[in-house]
Write a protein that holds these residues in place. Structure first.
Motif, mmCIF file in Angstrom:
data_model
loop_
_atom_site.group_PDB
_atom_site.id
_atom_site.type_symbol
_atom_site.label_atom_id
_atom_site.label_comp_id
_atom_site.label_asym_id
_atom_site.label_seq_id
_atom_site.Cartn_x
_atom_site.Cartn_y
_atom_site.Cartn_z
ATOM 1 N N THR A 119 0.997 -1.173 -0.038
ATOM 2 C CA THR A 119 0.015 0.079 0.331
ATOM 3 C C THR A 119 0.968 1.403 0.146
ATOM 4 O O THR A 119 0.919 1.990 0.856
ATOM 5 C CB THR A 119 -1.025 -0.030 1.147
ATOM 6 N N PRO A 120 1.542 1.505 -1.146
ATOM 7 C CA PRO A 120 2.403 2.721 -1.318
ATOM 8 C C PRO A 120 1.866 3.987 -0.913
ATOM 9 O O PRO A 120 0.629 4.163 -1.180
ATOM 10 C CB PRO A 120 3.169 2.422 -2.569
ATOM 11 N N GLU A 121 2.649 5.101 -0.427
ATOM 12 C CA GLU A 121 1.906 6.267 -0.107
ATOM 13 C C GLU A 121 2.339 7.197 -1.356
ATOM 14 O O GLU A 121 2.998 6.955 -2.233
ATOM 15 C CB GLU A 121 2.608 6.757 1.022
ATOM 16 N N THR A 122 1.480 8.231 -1.396
ATOM 17 C CA THR A 122 1.754 9.322 -2.452
ATOM 18 C C THR A 122 2.028 10.587 -1.719
ATOM 19 O O THR A 122 1.243 10.744 -0.660
ATOM 20 C CB THR A 122 0.721 9.512 -3.517
ATOM 21 N N ALA A 123 2.749 11.528 -2.150
ATOM 22 C CA ALA A 123 2.903 12.787 -1.311
ATOM 23 C C ALA A 123 1.725 13.434 -1.200
ATOM 24 O O ALA A 123 0.685 13.452 -1.877
ATOM 25 C CB ALA A 123 3.915 13.787 -2.132
ATOM 26 N N ALA A 124 1.493 14.035 0.150
ATOM 27 C CA ALA A 124 0.325 14.767 0.418
ATOM 28 C C ALA A 124 0.477 15.849 1.216
ATOM 29 O O ALA A 124 1.623 16.028 1.895
ATOM 30 C CB ALA A 124 -0.636 13.738 1.021
ATOM 31 N N HIS B 53 3.121 -1.619 7.690
ATOM 32 C CA HIS B 53 4.476 -2.213 6.810
ATOM 33 C C HIS B 53 4.307 -2.371 5.610
ATOM 34 O O HIS B 53 5.347 -2.566 4.688
ATOM 35 C CB HIS B 53 5.202 -3.336 7.898
ATOM 36 N N CYS B 54 3.004 -2.577 5.228
ATOM 37 C CA CYS B 54 2.906 -2.737 3.994
ATOM 38 C C CYS B 54 2.943 -1.331 3.011
ATOM 39 O O CYS B 54 3.046 -1.133 1.832
ATOM 40 C CB CYS B 54 1.477 -3.059 3.497
ATOM 41 N N CYS B 55 3.140 -0.172 3.732
ATOM 42 C CA CYS B 55 3.608 1.134 3.367
ATOM 43 C C CYS B 55 4.895 1.346 3.545
ATOM 44 O O CYS B 55 5.576 1.744 2.717
ATOM 45 C CB CYS B 55 2.648 2.303 3.779
ATOM 46 N N ALA C 118 7.664 -0.647 3.754
ATOM 47 C CA ALA C 118 8.311 -1.678 3.119
ATOM 48 C C ALA C 118 8.533 -0.709 1.852
ATOM 49 O O ALA C 118 9.807 -0.487 1.482
ATOM 50 C CB ALA C 118 7.790 -2.930 3.086
ATOM 51 N N PRO C 119 7.629 -0.536 0.839
ATOM 52 C CA PRO C 119 8.209 0.186 -0.222
ATOM 53 C C PRO C 119 8.751 1.624 -0.074
ATOM 54 O O PRO C 119 9.738 1.978 -0.665
ATOM 55 C CB PRO C 119 6.885 0.455 -1.077
ATOM 56 N N TYR C 120 8.190 2.291 1.004
ATOM 57 C CA TYR C 120 8.614 3.693 1.362
ATOM 58 C C TYR C 120 10.105 3.718 1.742
ATOM 59 O O TYR C 120 11.248 4.278 1.110
ATOM 60 C CB TYR C 120 8.002 4.303 2.493
ATOM 61 N N TRP C 121 10.701 2.573 2.723
ATOM 62 C CA TRP C 121 12.130 2.591 3.113
ATOM 63 C C TRP C 121 12.977 1.927 2.102
ATOM 64 O O TRP C 121 13.997 2.237 2.007
ATOM 65 C CB TRP C 121 12.083 2.154 4.358
ATOM 66 N N SER C 122 12.296 1.106 1.160
ATOM 67 C CA SER C 122 13.074 0.257 0.401
ATOM 68 C C SER C 122 13.396 1.265 -0.595
ATOM 69 O O SER C 122 14.770 1.203 -1.198
ATOM 70 C CB SER C 122 12.206 -0.815 -0.313
ATOM 71 N N ALA C 123 12.708 2.236 -1.024
ATOM 72 C CA ALA C 123 13.248 3.209 -2.311
ATOM 73 C C ALA C 123 14.174 4.107 -1.616
ATOM 74 O O ALA C 123 15.207 4.626 -2.361
ATOM 75 C CB ALA C 123 11.842 4.110 -2.352
ATOM 76 N N ARG C 124 14.132 4.385 -0.335
ATOM 77 C CA ARG C 124 15.209 5.333 0.224
ATOM 78 C C ARG C 124 16.280 4.635 0.664
ATOM 79 O O ARG C 124 17.424 5.288 0.752
ATOM 80 C CB ARG C 124 14.435 6.040 1.484
ATOM 81 N N ARG D 242 3.558 -6.735 -3.808
ATOM 82 C CA ARG D 242 3.274 -7.490 -2.572
ATOM 83 C C ARG D 242 4.474 -7.176 -1.566
ATOM 84 O O ARG D 242 5.601 -6.942 -1.962
ATOM 85 C CB ARG D 242 3.198 -8.835 -2.850
ATOM 86 N N VAL D 243 3.893 -7.319 -0.375
ATOM 87 C CA VAL D 243 5.027 -7.368 0.820
ATOM 88 C C VAL D 243 4.876 -8.475 1.546
ATOM 89 O O VAL D 243 3.843 -8.954 2.078
ATOM 90 C CB VAL D 243 4.478 -6.037 1.638
ATOM 91 N N HIS D 244 6.066 -9.058 1.638
ATOM 92 C CA HIS D 244 6.136 -10.199 2.760
ATOM 93 C C HIS D 244 6.513 -9.718 4.144
ATOM 94 O O HIS D 244 7.550 -9.171 4.269
ATOM 95 C CB HIS D 244 7.195 -11.361 2.182
ATOM 96 N N LEU D 245 5.604 -10.081 5.041
ATOM 97 C CA LEU D 245 5.846 -9.588 6.498
ATOM 98 C C LEU D 245 6.377 -10.695 7.500
ATOM 99 O O LEU D 245 5.471 -11.933 7.221
ATOM 100 C CB LEU D 245 4.574 -8.919 6.975
ATOM 101 N N GLY D 246 7.328 -10.816 7.843
ATOM 102 C CA GLY D 246 7.913 -11.937 8.797
ATOM 103 C C GLY D 246 7.815 -11.450 10.112
ATOM 104 O O GLY D 246 8.348 -10.570 10.782
ATOM 105 N N GLY D 247 7.206 -12.420 10.934
ATOM 106 C CA GLY D 247 7.135 -12.181 12.498
ATOM 107 C C GLY D 247 6.924 -13.592 13.179
ATOM 108 O O GLY D 247 6.838 -14.609 12.960
ATOM 109 N N GLN D 248 7.105 -13.544 14.532
ATOM 110 C CA GLN D 248 6.948 -14.534 15.548
ATOM 111 C C GLN D 248 5.572 -14.316 16.505
ATOM 112 O O GLN D 248 5.077 -13.178 16.263
ATOM 113 C CB GLN D 248 8.071 -14.859 16.421
ATOM 114 N N ALA D 249 5.130 -15.385 16.936
ATOM 115 C CA ALA D 249 4.123 -15.235 17.798
ATOM 116 C C ALA D 249 3.918 -16.256 19.231
ATOM 117 O O ALA D 249 4.720 -17.264 19.119
ATOM 118 C CB ALA D 249 2.835 -15.499 17.050
ATOM 119 N N VAL D 250 3.323 -15.754 20.081
ATOM 120 C CA VAL D 250 3.379 -16.776 21.307
ATOM 121 C C VAL D 250 1.841 -16.727 21.889
ATOM 122 O O VAL D 250 1.114 -15.659 21.758
ATOM 123 C CB VAL D 250 4.310 -15.801 22.366
#
Length: 265
Positions: free
Chosen positions: A119-124, A211-213, A215-221, A247-255
């Motif tokens: 879900t990439p952002e656009t300048a606003a 992080h779906c936003c 990820a592309p935001y910081w990937s570009a930077r 697409r964004v792959h989100l990795g995490g753990q859980a308890v």
């Protein structure tokens, strides 16, 4: 017998860290009003409702106030429960049917990887009152389908923020993501916090969908497609991200924290 319910801490490998979610395992269809009441009763940032549909699972997410269209930590919690309770085999991909399309989860040792839409952002322009409510100056403001994104100068600013939630609730968006580069030498690449008073969650401890936003935001930077984010809430949590086209792959753990049964029908 009532529906089974499990409480899980997501995006952490330590009890009482990360983001808690309730996962309700349904044996038949339930109406929206009933699900909203259960989410209010659980009083967590998200309660997920799962119903098997053939080889997939219908998945819906409710905050104590509203249903939302996308939630990362409650999806991670749902996958964790389905594997732990042996609804699916450890090597089996889980398919979720949701308001945001089909999502998948795969298990990699102690880690779970979700496949979500980017879900990439656009300048606003910052809407009236946003920065004042946050109490920060912005290096950049963007808007996604769901949220505003605000980049600030440093991790120290992200961590020290004390937003005015009475003012922030007036911002016309699901929520607000505040982010910065991580301090030099950190184990992660960027930090963030997420505020969602409009959906009944002043601060979400760890927000997968944000992080779906991010990820592309910081990937570009930062010039890399694989990054590690830290959400700097009081509970804190780590999200590994991998950008793959749209697409964004989100990795995490859980308890798992608690298991129970809902008595009400």
């Amino acid at each position: 017998m009532g529906s089974r319910i499990v409480q899980v801490d997501a995006f952490t490998n330590t009890p009482f860290g990360g983001n808690p979610a309730a996962v309700c395992l349904l044996d038949n269809l339930r109406d929206d009003r009933w699900m909203q009441h259960i989410a209010q009763e659980m009083n967590l940032s998200e309660t997920a409702f799962l119903l098997r549909e053939g080889k997939s699972f219908r998945l819906r997410w409710f905050t104590p106030a509203v249903e939302v269209k996308l939630c990362g930590h409650a999806t991670l919690a749902s996958a964790h429960v389905l594997w732990e309770e042996e609804y699916v085999q450890p090597n089996q991909t889980i398919y979720f049917e949701t308001q945001s399309g089909q999502l998948t989860a795969q298990r990699h040792g102690e880690w779970i990887e979700l496949n979500f839409p980017a879900t990439p952002e656009t300048a606003a322009e910052a809407p009236a009152g946003l920065l004042e409510a946050l109490g920060v100056s912005a290096l950049y403001v963007g808007k996604t389908t769901f949220d505003y994104l605000v980049e600030v100068e440093s991790e120290d600013i992200v961590r020290a923020m004390q937003p005015n939630f009475s003012a922030l609730i007036k911002v016309p968006a699901r929520g607000v993501i505040v982010t910065s580069r991580a301090r030099p030498g950190s184990d992660y690449d960027f930090v963030s916090r997420f505020f969602g008073p409009q959906v009944g969650v002043n601060e979400d401890p760890v927000t997968g969908s944000a992080h779906c936003c991010l990820a592309p935001y910081w990937s570009a930077r930062l010039g890399r497609t694989e990054l590690t984010g830290y959400q700097a809430s009081a509970r804190g949590g780590i999200v590994r991200v991998r950008l793959d086209g749209d697409r964004v792959h989100l990795g995490g753990q859980a308890v798992t924290i608690m298991r129970g049964e809902l008595a009400g029908r």
